[in-house]
Scaffold this active site. Structure first.
Site, mmCIF file in Angstrom:
data_model
loop_
_atom_site.group_PDB
_atom_site.id
_atom_site.type_symbol
_atom_site.label_atom_id
_atom_site.label_comp_id
_atom_site.label_asym_id
_atom_site.label_seq_id
_atom_site.Cartn_x
_atom_site.Cartn_y
_atom_site.Cartn_z
ATOM 1 C CD GLU A 36 -41.551 45.997 47.387
ATOM 2 O OE1 GLU A 36 -42.197 45.039 47.652
ATOM 3 O OE2 GLU A 36 -41.750 46.658 46.132
ATOM 4 C CG HIS A 65 -45.360 45.593 50.918
ATOM 5 N ND1 HIS A 65 -46.477 45.935 50.982
ATOM 6 C CD2 HIS A 65 -44.690 46.054 49.908
ATOM 7 C CE1 HIS A 65 -46.788 46.959 50.059
ATOM 8 N NE2 HIS A 65 -45.576 47.203 49.596
#
Length: 165
Positions: free
Chosen positions: A79, A82
């Site tokens: 994550e 990203h």
């Protein structure tokens, strides 16, 4: 289902991993990207999501508790990558070449798009459907759309409409 309470030691381990990965990325990229906000509000079968505009990582507390070590080692950098791709390159394909590069070359983590965690505890009720070639499981939402006549779902393999039962 009520959101489980995460022990502080687990939250600290998650934050430690996030900070280590962020420091590593900042060093390799020669940048000073800020620390994203971490929240434990992700629900369903997703392990986590990165929210670009709010610069926030949402993690699934149920899957975290059930898979502590693997979750921290894989989902947290996934994550974060990203968010770093968004900061470094702008808006790009979610699991495109920039994300893969960020995962493998910058963070040193294998670039896997999906997790392999057991989902029994977070999976909602599903309804059996079939086509000519296989069985399918539709979520409550999709099943209700079929019942109300709002949608027809087709098999991606054979292209035939799914039938309840």
């Amino acid at each position: 289902m009520k959101t489980p309470r995460l022990p502080i030691a687990i939250q600290q381990a998650v934050m430690r991993r996030l900070r280590e990965n962020l420091a590593q990325a900042n060093l390799k990229l020669d940048r000073h990207y800020p620390e994203p906000k971490l929240v434990y509000t992700q629900r369903g079968t997703s392990a986590g999501t990165a929210w670009l505009e709010s610069y926030e990582i949402r993690l699934n507390p149920v899957l975290l508790l059930e898979n502590i070590d693997t979750f921290i080692a894989e989902v947290v950098p996934h994550e974060l990558a990203h968010l770093l791709v968004w900061k470094h390159f702008g808006r790009k394909a979610p699991h495109g070449k920039e994300w893969k590069w960020m995962m493998e070359s910058v963070l040193g983590v294998p670039a896997r798009r999906t997790h392999q965690f057991a989902l029994q505890s977070v999976r909602r009720n599903t309804f059996p459907y079939h086509c000519q070639c296989q069985q399918h499981q539709l979520t409550v939402r999709r099943h209700n759309r079929v019942v109300r006549g709002e949608a027809v779902y087709r098999c991606v393999r054979c292209g035939k409409p799914l039938v309840a039962g």
